[in-house]
Design an enzyme around this catalytic site. Structure first.
Site, PDB file in Angstrom:
ATOM      1  N   HIS A  24      81.996  56.871  14.871  1.00 40.77           N
ATOM      2  CA  HIS A  24      83.080  57.723  13.845  1.00 40.77           C
ATOM      3  C   HIS A  24      82.598  58.931  13.444  1.00 40.77           C
ATOM      4  O   HIS A  24      83.156  59.602  12.182  1.00 40.77           O
ATOM      5  CB  HIS A  24      83.469  56.829  13.036  1.00 40.77           C
ATOM      6  N   HIS A  59      88.860  52.091  16.508  1.00 43.04           N
ATOM      7  CA  HIS A  59      88.247  51.314  17.834  1.00 43.04           C
ATOM      8  C   HIS A  59      88.661  51.216  19.276  1.00 43.04           C
ATOM      9  O   HIS A  59      88.611  50.499  19.784  1.00 43.04           O
ATOM     10  CB  HIS A  59      87.342  49.799  17.831  1.00 43.04           C
TER      11      HIS A  59
END
Lengths: 331, 331
Positions: free
Chosen positions: A57, A219
């Site tokens: 991320h 995700h």
């Protein structure tokens, strides 16, 4: 899979080593806990701020460590929560005399790891609190969550609690501020492509050549619906149609507007979306006072973007304006 | 084609509008010439610095306008040189009493547009100079160039001449500094994927699922060779094997090291490459004193990266350290 990677199991450690080498004066890498920490932490005149979550991320959260932001970040592997002992050891290492705040994006795996770490730290006499971020309006429960997910809006929580801690606020006050910012922050994400975790070597999900996922999680988990690719104007309507009524943000409100890239979308498209969103908000009487365009919370190389709004008041504005120094620098 | 775009012909103008809206206090957008300029330009106590080139390379150059960097950028359409009248009008609008420096990445189209604009400006009595940047070591002549191409290393030239101009240097001195920085800067790019210009709607070139292009240009033009995807370690050997001997950079040298993302590659991979490159340079006795990791000069959403080295001395270091404020901000 075409990526810049050696053995996939070295993906996270080699990235973390790169962060340390690029910031030799300010950051330190502790390989045992996947930890990137401020070189001067813990500073006992301030509450320490720690965040973890999975890797993949970036710049959240390992590149968000620095003065006025996080004191440390101890991620797990790609898209995997950190082991609770990473978080526990990090909390022990970084806790100051004023305590430590553990920030957690609301995902079940992260929640478990951080809550267990908090308990262990408290059993050691450390003053520790946990704050959950859940800014994603897309879905109520999700593949990996009970309740809403925490996504790019976590930047604003980090920034605000980082600034408050730097200014000397005590742990209760830092928690109050973090909860306040989270409570006025809302995000929606839209994916144009999937992404490929290095260890898996194949895309996480399939998306047709003309399909997009509206409300995607960071995700790649499903959002609200699949749709055909649409114009940027229509995309912004999707963003605002989900985000604005959720708080709601209303005519006369001052807001911060973030267009966050999910990893594979170029800055040109992000600024194009930003301009359209800014004007559509203005047409609703919602005043964009602060702008954030770029990558803040990504999903590896996923093409896509998220839009975040934060309702501003004087207190939040001042905290967002405060100086900060992190790994991601332009100069 | 899946992109955040309305009509492709509005791609550049809508991006530029977004840049202005995100920076209302500091930047102004002049639609007639695709121009993003500092709101306070021209400032007659400094040389003005202007750059153009095609769009699709953001943050170069329209997001590199601001105090201590460019006074203005007037790009053409995606991967197309600006019309010479955009450059001429920009030069007239922004020229200060101390003159204007036109920075040009060495591509034939840009060279023609800028040289013609310089002539026209000089005929108007404007003190104008042109400086060509040609840091790409990949190939001598190329699809769109005579001589070497100008790529991500242009950041260092912009930064140095921007700082020198801000400090009050005259036009000759600013040109001297720009030429000096260009002369010690070398870059190589490697592409993992092609990219898709919005108006074309299809990838610019084909690259097999396991292929990479070594020495790629920032418009996807061919480099030195195609190769099979290789480990990050081997990729860094390719970068350094091309760049280091070219100047050459030698044991004992102090350098700035940039790992620049080409648009579709996530920060995690860029930092991974950075760490490996930093350590391999150290093993050769080359000391990385300044680090730059992120997107500086992109090719739309192309996956890939470039590596740039700059040989540092006290003068260049001071110019790179000087403060600057541009559209791309973290806070």
């Amino acid at each position: 899979m075409k990526k810049f990677v050696n053995d996939p199991k070295d993906y996270v450690p080699q990235m973390l080593k790169g962060i340390e080498l690029a910031n030799p004066d300010t950051l330190r890498y502790v390989p045992e806990y996947n930890l990137i920490m401020r070189a001067d932490a813990p500073r006992h005149d301030k509450v320490s701020i720690v965040q973890g979550s999975g890797s993949g991320h970036e710049p959240a959260h390992v590149m968000s460590v620095g003065k006025g932001m996080l004191d440390g970040a101890c991620p797990g592997d790609v898209f995997a929560a950190p082991p609770s002992d990473y978080v526990y050891e990090t909390a022990k290492l970084l806790a100051s005399d004023k305590g430590v705040l553990l920030l957690v994006n609301n995902y079940t795996g992260d929640k478990m790891a951080f809550e267990m770490a908090q308990e262990l730290a408290e059993a050691d006499g450390i003053s520790a609190r946990t704050l959950f971020i859940d800014d994603d309006v897309a879905v109520q429960d999700s593949t990996y969550t009970v309740g809403r997910r925490g996504v790019a809006g976590n930047f604003f929580v980090m920034k605000a609690v980082g600034a408050a801690a730097e200014a000397g606020a005590d742990l209760d006050e830092v928690v109050r501020i973090g909860e306040k910012v989270n409570s006025v922050t809302r995000t929606l994400g839209i994916a144009l492509t999937a992404c490929t975790p290095p260890a898996k070597g194949a895309p996480l999900f399939e998306l047709g050549d003309d399909e997009i996922e509206i409300g995607v999680g960071i995700h790649g988990e499903p959002g609200r619906r699949r749709a055909k690719i649409m114009s940027a104007d229509a995309i912004v309507d999707e963003f605002l149609g989900a985000v604005v009524p959720d708080l709601p943000y209303s005519s006369g409100d001052d807001v911060a507007l973030m267009i966050n890239g999910l990893g594979g979308t170029p800055l040109s498209e992000l600024y194009l979306l930003y301009g359209i969103a800014h004007e559509k908000l203005a047409a609703q009487g919602i005043n964009v006072r602060r702008s954030y365009v770029g990558e803040y919370c990504t999903s590896l190389e996923m093409a896509g973007a998220s839009l975040t709004l934060v309702k501003l008041d004087d207190e939040i504005t001042k905290l967002l304006e405060a100086p900060a120094e992190i790994a991601i620098r332009v100069f």
